[in-house]
Design a protein around this motif. Structure first.
Motif, short mmCIF file in Angstrom:
data_model
loop_
_atom_site.label_atom_id
_atom_site.label_comp_id
_atom_site.label_asym_id
_atom_site.label_seq_id
_atom_site.Cartn_x
_atom_site.Cartn_y
_atom_site.Cartn_z
N ARG A 5 32.82 42.41 27.66
CA ARG A 5 31.38 42.67 27.70
C ARG A 5 31.14 43.90 28.56
NH1 ARG A 5 28.53 36.65 27.79
NH2 ARG A 5 29.46 35.97 25.81
N ASP A 6 30.87 45.00 27.89
CA ASP A 6 30.67 46.27 28.58
C ASP A 6 29.44 46.23 29.47
OD1 ASP A 6 32.77 48.07 27.47
OD2 ASP A 6 31.78 47.57 25.58
N PHE A 7 29.53 46.89 30.61
CA PHE A 7 28.39 47.00 31.52
C PHE A 7 27.16 47.53 30.78
CE2 PHE A 7 26.02 49.64 34.64
CZ PHE A 7 25.60 48.63 35.49
N VAL A 191 34.59 39.35 36.23
CA VAL A 191 33.80 40.58 36.36
C VAL A 191 34.53 41.52 37.33
CG1 VAL A 191 31.59 41.60 37.05
CG2 VAL A 191 31.64 39.37 35.91
N VAL A 192 34.68 42.76 36.92
CA VAL A 192 35.32 43.78 37.77
C VAL A 192 34.26 44.40 38.67
CG1 VAL A 192 36.59 45.94 37.79
CG2 VAL A 192 37.11 44.22 36.05
N SER A 193 34.46 44.30 39.96
CA SER A 193 33.53 44.88 40.92
C SER A 193 33.79 46.36 41.12
CB SER A 193 33.66 44.15 42.27
OG SER A 193 32.82 44.73 43.23
N ALA A 194 35.06 46.76 41.10
CA ALA A 194 35.42 48.17 41.28
C ALA A 194 36.77 48.41 40.62
CB ALA A 194 35.49 48.52 42.77
N GLY A 195 36.99 49.64 40.15
CA GLY A 195 38.25 49.98 39.51
C GLY A 195 38.30 49.47 38.09
N SER A 196 39.51 49.30 37.58
CA SER A 196 39.67 48.80 36.21
C SER A 196 40.96 48.00 36.12
CB SER A 196 39.68 49.94 35.20
OG SER A 196 40.75 50.83 35.45
N VAL A 197 40.94 47.04 35.18
CA VAL A 197 42.08 46.14 34.99
C VAL A 197 42.28 45.91 33.49
CG1 VAL A 197 41.57 44.96 37.18
CG2 VAL A 197 40.72 43.99 35.02
N THR A 198 43.39 45.27 33.17
CA THR A 198 43.55 44.65 31.86
C THR A 198 43.66 43.15 32.08
OG1 THR A 198 45.97 44.83 31.83
CG2 THR A 198 44.71 46.67 30.89
N VAL A 199 43.07 42.38 31.16
CA VAL A 199 43.16 40.93 31.18
C VAL A 199 43.85 40.51 29.89
CG1 VAL A 199 41.89 38.76 31.35
CG2 VAL A 199 41.01 40.80 32.51
N ASN A 200 45.08 40.03 30.03
CA ASN A 200 45.93 39.74 28.86
C ASN A 200 45.93 40.92 27.89
OD1 ASN A 200 46.34 37.31 30.09
ND2 ASN A 200 45.56 36.05 28.41
N GLY A 201 46.00 42.12 28.47
CA GLY A 201 46.11 43.34 27.68
C GLY A 201 44.79 43.98 27.28
N VAL A 202 43.65 43.30 27.50
CA VAL A 202 42.34 43.85 27.15
C VAL A 202 41.80 44.66 28.32
CG1 VAL A 202 39.97 43.31 26.44
CG2 VAL A 202 41.88 41.93 25.59
N GLU A 203 41.42 45.91 28.08
CA GLU A 203 40.95 46.78 29.15
C GLU A 203 39.53 46.40 29.57
OE1 GLU A 203 41.31 50.85 28.01
OE2 GLU A 203 43.48 50.74 27.67
N ILE A 204 39.36 46.20 30.88
CA ILE A 204 38.06 45.82 31.46
C ILE A 204 37.77 46.83 32.58
CG2 ILE A 204 36.67 44.00 32.48
CD1 ILE A 204 37.75 43.22 29.75
N GLY A 205 36.73 47.62 32.40
CA GLY A 205 36.41 48.69 33.35
C GLY A 205 35.46 48.25 34.45
N ALA A 209 32.78 42.86 32.06
CA ALA A 209 33.16 41.45 32.17
C ALA A 209 34.12 41.07 31.06
CB ALA A 209 31.93 40.55 32.12
N ALA A 210 34.87 40.00 31.31
CA ALA A 210 35.70 39.37 30.29
C ALA A 210 35.29 37.91 30.19
CB ALA A 210 37.18 39.48 30.66
N ALA A 211 34.77 37.53 29.02
CA ALA A 211 34.44 36.13 28.75
C ALA A 211 35.67 35.51 28.08
CB ALA A 211 33.23 36.04 27.84
#
Length: 236
Positions: A5-7, A191-205, A209-211
């Motif tokens: 879920r993009d910001f 929800v990413v507060s700062a930076g960026s991650v992947t969640v099971n390979g899905v990019e979350i900036g 959010a990742a539901a």
């Protein structure tokens, strides 16, 4: 399944003193597809201008968690509680049978925070408020439970809420990962507060959010230095 879920897709309300993004339907923002996630009812991403805030207003039958990202927020309520919560720290208000409160940014800088509401397991109960410092450096490379309704988490230092739920937070250096198991019957929302991650390979900036559904385990990997929060609530 990981639904990003993009910001930019969040509900938006700019009141001048308050610039708010809504992950779920709230106030003037209504999306029947985004009414909550399990027992998670509200996740607002608020920017509060200096010397302004929410005047006194009532709540009941809701667990309200405030995570301060930058700046500080000052709480006052009808129970006589007053406290200032700084960046990285958490306050919890169990509204119970009813409480009135105000939340003001008394600082000279903008305050940014996440306002998170969780539906309690049962209505009623004495209203209460609590706050605690959670130094960000102490959750580097690991998930720390910040608020929970589970005895083992509360005994370990989490703030108490009246719901079978937990809110955890972590910071990760670029290249580091955390793997976490999601218990059966629980919904997860990251929800990413700062930076960026992947969640099971899905990019979350940043501030995305990742539901999360139908995943028994997630691996969160930082693509740059990052901070994120994870809410786990009972599936309704």
């Amino acid at each position: 399944m990981i639904e990003k879920r993009d910001f930019s897709s969040l509900g938006h309300a700019n009141h001048g003193w308050l610039n708010a993004r809504h992950h779920f339907s709230f106030g003037g923002y209504h999306d029947p597809a985004r009414m909550g996630w399990g027992a998670l009812r509200v996740w607002n991403d608020d920017e509060i201008a200096p010397k302004s805030g929410f005047p006194t207003h009532p709540h009941r039958d809701m667990e309200i968690i405030t995570y301060v990202r930058t700046g500080a927020i000052t709480h006052r309520d009808s129970l006589g509680n007053e406290g200032r919560t700084e960046a990285g720290d958490v306050q919890v208000m169990s509204a119970g049978t009813g409480v009135a409160h105000s939340e003001f940014n008394l600082e000279s800088e903008e305050t940014r925070l996440f306002q998170i509401w969780i539906i309690p397991d049962a209505a009623g109960g004495e209203p209460r408020w609590d706050a605690k410092q959670f130094p960000r450096g102490e959750r580097s490379g690991r998930l720390e439970v910040l608020a929970s309704g589970r005895d083992e988490d509360i005994s370990a230092g989490a703030l108490m809420i009246r719901a079978d739920a937990r809110l955890s937070g972590a910071t990760l250096a670029a290249g580091d990962s955390i793997t976490h198991r999601i218990a059966d019957g629980m919904s997860a929302y990251l929800v990413v507060s700062a930076g960026s991650v992947t969640v099971n390979g899905v990019e979350i900036g940043p501030r995305d959010a990742a539901a999360i559904t139908q995943e028994t385990e997630i691996t969160v990997s930082a693509t740059q230095d990052a901070e994120f929060l994870l809410a786990e609530t009972r599936t309704h």
